[in-house]
Design a protein around this motif. Structure first.
Motif, mmCIF file in Angstrom:
data_model
loop_
_atom_site.group_PDB
_atom_site.id
_atom_site.type_symbol
_atom_site.label_atom_id
_atom_site.label_comp_id
_atom_site.label_asym_id
_atom_site.label_seq_id
_atom_site.Cartn_x
_atom_site.Cartn_y
_atom_site.Cartn_z
ATOM 1 N N PRO A 1 23.444 6.857 5.465
ATOM 2 C CA PRO A 1 22.182 7.045 6.189
ATOM 3 C C PRO A 1 22.059 8.406 6.876
ATOM 4 O O PRO A 1 20.957 8.790 7.263
ATOM 5 N N ASP A 2 23.165 9.126 6.999
ATOM 6 C CA ASP A 2 23.113 10.440 7.656
ATOM 7 C C ASP A 2 22.529 11.511 6.742
ATOM 8 O O ASP A 2 22.036 12.538 7.230
ATOM 9 N N ILE A 3 22.557 11.302 5.421
ATOM 10 C CA ILE A 3 22.036 12.317 4.497
ATOM 11 C C ILE A 3 20.936 11.792 3.581
ATOM 12 O O ILE A 3 20.287 12.563 2.875
ATOM 13 N N MET A 4 20.706 10.460 3.597
ATOM 14 C CA MET A 4 19.707 9.873 2.703
ATOM 15 C C MET A 4 18.879 8.826 3.440
ATOM 16 O O MET A 4 19.404 8.075 4.258
ATOM 17 N N ASP A 5 17.591 8.789 3.148
ATOM 18 C CA ASP A 5 16.700 7.763 3.675
ATOM 19 C C ASP A 5 15.836 7.281 2.505
ATOM 20 O O ASP A 5 14.738 7.779 2.264
ATOM 21 N N ILE A 6 16.376 6.348 1.746
ATOM 22 C CA ILE A 6 15.731 5.859 0.531
ATOM 23 C C ILE A 6 15.614 4.354 0.625
ATOM 24 O O ILE A 6 16.619 3.646 0.696
ATOM 25 N N LYS A 7 14.364 3.859 0.650
ATOM 26 C CA LYS A 7 14.138 2.443 0.881
ATOM 27 C C LYS A 7 13.045 1.905 -0.022
ATOM 28 O O LYS A 7 12.121 2.619 -0.398
ATOM 29 N N ASP A 8 13.193 0.636 -0.342
ATOM 30 C CA ASP A 8 12.192 -0.093 -1.118
ATOM 31 C C ASP A 8 11.068 -0.511 -0.180
ATOM 32 O O ASP A 8 11.306 -0.926 0.962
ATOM 33 N N VAL A 9 9.837 -0.385 -0.646
ATOM 34 C CA VAL A 9 8.665 -0.809 0.118
ATOM 35 C C VAL A 9 8.030 -1.991 -0.583
ATOM 36 O O VAL A 9 7.616 -1.884 -1.741
ATOM 37 N N SER A 10 7.937 -3.105 0.101
ATOM 38 C CA SER A 10 7.293 -4.287 -0.459
ATOM 39 C C SER A 10 5.841 -4.321 0.006
ATOM 40 O O SER A 10 5.544 -4.053 1.177
ATOM 41 N N TRP A 11 4.954 -4.660 -0.930
ATOM 42 C CA TRP A 11 3.520 -4.670 -0.625
ATOM 43 C C TRP A 11 2.983 -6.097 -0.665
ATOM 44 O O TRP A 11 3.371 -6.900 -1.493
ATOM 45 N N ASN A 12 2.045 -6.361 0.222
ATOM 46 C CA ASN A 12 1.209 -7.547 0.108
ATOM 47 C C ASN A 12 -0.149 -7.065 -0.342
ATOM 48 O O ASN A 12 -0.737 -6.166 0.269
ATOM 49 N N ALA A 13 -0.666 -7.623 -1.411
ATOM 50 C CA ALA A 13 -1.900 -7.102 -1.991
ATOM 51 C C ALA A 13 -2.946 -8.188 -2.124
ATOM 52 O O ALA A 13 -2.642 -9.385 -2.209
ATOM 53 N N THR A 14 -4.198 -7.762 -2.135
ATOM 54 C CA THR A 14 -5.306 -8.672 -2.380
ATOM 55 C C THR A 14 -5.366 -8.980 -3.874
ATOM 56 O O THR A 14 -4.621 -8.424 -4.671
ATOM 57 N N ALA A 15 -6.300 -9.840 -4.258
ATOM 58 C CA ALA A 15 -6.385 -10.263 -5.651
ATOM 59 C C ALA A 15 -6.670 -9.117 -6.606
ATOM 60 O O ALA A 15 -6.237 -9.119 -7.750
ATOM 61 N N ASN A 16 -7.403 -8.098 -6.130
ATOM 62 C CA ASN A 16 -7.735 -6.965 -7.002
ATOM 63 C C ASN A 16 -6.689 -5.863 -6.961
ATOM 64 O O ASN A 16 -6.916 -4.770 -7.469
ATOM 65 N N GLY A 17 -5.548 -6.123 -6.341
ATOM 66 C CA GLY A 17 -4.452 -5.158 -6.356
ATOM 67 C C GLY A 17 -4.454 -4.173 -5.215
ATOM 68 O O GLY A 17 -3.569 -3.329 -5.118
ATOM 69 N N VAL A 18 -5.432 -4.240 -4.315
ATOM 70 C CA VAL A 18 -5.496 -3.301 -3.209
ATOM 71 C C VAL A 18 -4.492 -3.704 -2.137
ATOM 72 O O VAL A 18 -4.471 -4.847 -1.674
ATOM 73 N N ALA A 19 -3.647 -2.765 -1.748
ATOM 74 C CA ALA A 19 -2.633 -3.057 -0.734
ATOM 75 C C ALA A 19 -3.286 -3.139 0.647
ATOM 76 O O ALA A 19 -3.975 -2.217 1.066
ATOM 77 N N HIS A 20 -3.079 -4.244 1.339
ATOM 78 C CA HIS A 20 -3.647 -4.372 2.679
ATOM 79 C C HIS A 20 -2.577 -4.403 3.757
ATOM 80 O O HIS A 20 -2.875 -4.304 4.936
ATOM 81 N N ARG A 21 -1.335 -4.516 3.359
ATOM 82 C CA ARG A 21 -0.258 -4.478 4.338
ATOM 83 C C ARG A 21 1.036 -4.093 3.635
ATOM 84 O O ARG A 21 1.317 -4.559 2.537
ATOM 85 N N ALA A 22 1.801 -3.248 4.247
ATOM 86 C CA ALA A 22 3.083 -2.838 3.672
ATOM 87 C C ALA A 22 4.215 -3.223 4.607
ATOM 88 O O ALA A 22 3.995 -3.597 5.764
ATOM 89 N N SER A 23 5.425 -3.106 4.115
ATOM 90 C CA SER A 23 6.586 -3.417 4.943
ATOM 91 C C SER A 23 6.766 -2.338 6.005
ATOM 92 O O SER A 23 6.109 -1.297 5.988
ATOM 93 N N ASN A 24 7.685 -2.578 6.907
ATOM 94 C CA ASN A 24 7.944 -1.625 7.977
ATOM 95 C C ASN A 24 8.506 -0.311 7.458
ATOM 96 O O ASN A 24 8.500 0.697 8.166
ATOM 97 N N ALA A 25 9.000 -0.306 6.219
ATOM 98 C CA ALA A 25 9.566 0.918 5.647
ATOM 99 C C ALA A 25 8.484 1.866 5.123
ATOM 100 O O ALA A 25 8.785 3.001 4.760
#
Length: 427
Positions: free
Chosen positions: A263-287
């Motif tokens: 973590p001292d040299i890299m900050d690489i994280k997965d972001v999980s999305w919650n999306a509406t039916a048409n694919g538009v992201a309305h909320r993302a994870s804290n990352a």
């Protein structure tokens, strides 16, 4: 008496007209016009060329050999935007495309979108099985419309394009090279996956118009916003870590896991999305971090998606050096402009922890050089992925493709004009 006065009046009028023509230098039709009012003469594409009362070194020309697009992005430039266009079309140069070839591809690539250009008007051919995801196909059509609104006399043609991450045809057809190319966002010559690479013509990505579903929005607006964020923070004040955010896949897992241990040299994280039916992201994870927020970091990672990843241009706009790891070597239409250690840093030793740490150590001890690489990457995107450059690339694609046609396209009975199409649907 009245007749004498009338003749005198006519004589005076003639004399006055002669004086006016003598004092005012009328333009010579054989000479090129002065462009002191070029902002009022030309379409928006050309306005940015104007500099006060001068027009600079460019000539407004639609002649094939002196077209303004060649002057801007090909001739006398350190990089040629069109350098690979003819190479992409070369596999189709053996014989002319016939209407029967068009029908064959239409029946074979049911997921493809079909457009026509007839008498300089853009038409959409409705296809019930055409693959649609989010607003991708709509954005492609709007990019083509923008090009046609800018440049006159686009040749008549039928064109098929795919909005999938990679073109993938059913029933064993991926190994077939039809006599008609399929236009797509990216292709790879290194990996046999999806449709064979010599059957694909790379076209500008849909994100170069808009990508609302991921909050990226209009490209012209977002690119300016990212550059502004980069200018505000500068380079010295950025966090000295390799940074990445995105959705997990098998090409990215190694980096995500390694970052947890370093973590001292890299900050690489997965972001999980919650999306509406048409694919538009309305909320993302804290990352989640905005595209502008990426500019807070000195080193940015670009990792391929399921095929290509459209993120690269956004990263380069930050002016931080981008570490790019090609796994399957998917390339967009502009990737030939990328030069290792000049405007990007290519890292090909995936899953080699020692090699990556050695690279990051090198980056941290060569800050001035890294800053220059970042600046050149940013300039590359600003110049060659501007809305003007994208229109020019589409112009070049259309004219090169039209040379292959051996029939005269006629309007499809189901064709819908682009204006009526956009009013009636978002696909």
């Amino acid at each position: 008496m009245y007749g004498s006065q009338h003749r005198l009046t006519l004589l005076l009028c003639a004399l006055l007209l002669f004086l006016i023509l003598t004092l005012i230098k009328l333009p010579n039709p054989s000479k090129k016009p002065a462009f002191s009012n070029c902002h009022f003469i030309f379409k928006p594409f050309f306005n940015y060329l104007c500099d006060g009362n001068s027009f600079g070194p460019f000539q407004v020309s639609n002649d094939s050999h002196n077209h303004v697009c060649y002057q801007l992005y090909s001739k006398n430039k350190h990089a040629d935007l069109f350098a690979r266009v003819q190479l992409h079309f070369q596999p189709f140069s053996n014989r002319k495309i016939l209407f029967s070839d068009i029908e064959n591809l239409s029946n074979s690539c049911l997921s493809c979108h079909h457009i026509q250009i007839i008498q300089n008007k853009l038409y959409i051919i409705p296809r019930p099985n055409a693959f649609n995801y989010q607003t991708r196909s709509r954005s492609v059509k709007l990019l083509i419309k923008q090009m046609m609104d800018t440049f006159p006399n686009t040749p008549d043609l039928d064109l098929f394009f795919s909005v999938q991450d990679m073109v993938d045809l059913p029933n064993g057809l991926n190994g077939v090279r039809f006599n008609v190319p399929i236009f797509a966002f990216a292709k790879t010559t290194r990996t046999k996956v999806g449709l064979r690479s010599d059957a694909v013509i790379p076209m500008p990505c849909f994100t170069l118009w808009s990508w609302p579903e991921t909050r990226a929005g209009r490209w012209t607006d977002r690119s300016q916003s990212i550059v502004s964020a980069a200018q505000k923070i500068g380079y010295k004040n950025r966090i000295p870590k390799l940074f990445w955010r995105g959705v997990w896949n098998w090409k990215r897992l190694w980096y995500i896991d390694l970052a947890k241990e370093n973590p001292d040299i890299m900050d690489i994280k997965d972001v999980s999305w919650n999306a509406t039916a048409n694919g538009v992201a309305h909320r993302a994870s804290n990352a989640y971090v905005t595209l502008e927020g990426h500019c807070d970091y000195k080193y940015l990672a670009h990792l391929e998606g399921s095929s290509y990843s459209s993120r690269l241009k956004y990263l380069l706009l930050c002016g931080s050096p981008v570490v790019y790891n090609p796994v399957q070597y998917w390339e967009e239409h502009w990737y030939h402009l990328l030069k290792d250690r000049e405007n990007i840093i290519v890292f090909e030793s995936a899953r080699n922890e020692a090699a990556l740490k050695k690279l990051l150590d090198h980056l941290s001890h060569n800050e001035n050089k890294m800053k220059r690489i970042g600046q050149k990457g940013q300039q590359l995107v600003l110049e060659y992925l501007s809305e003007h450059a994208v229109s020019c690339y589409w112009w070049k694609l259309m004219h090169e493709y039209a040379k292959l046609l051996g029939y005269q396209p006629t309007l499809h009975p189901d064709a819908i004009h682009i204006d009526d199409f956009l009013i009636g649907t978002l696909s």
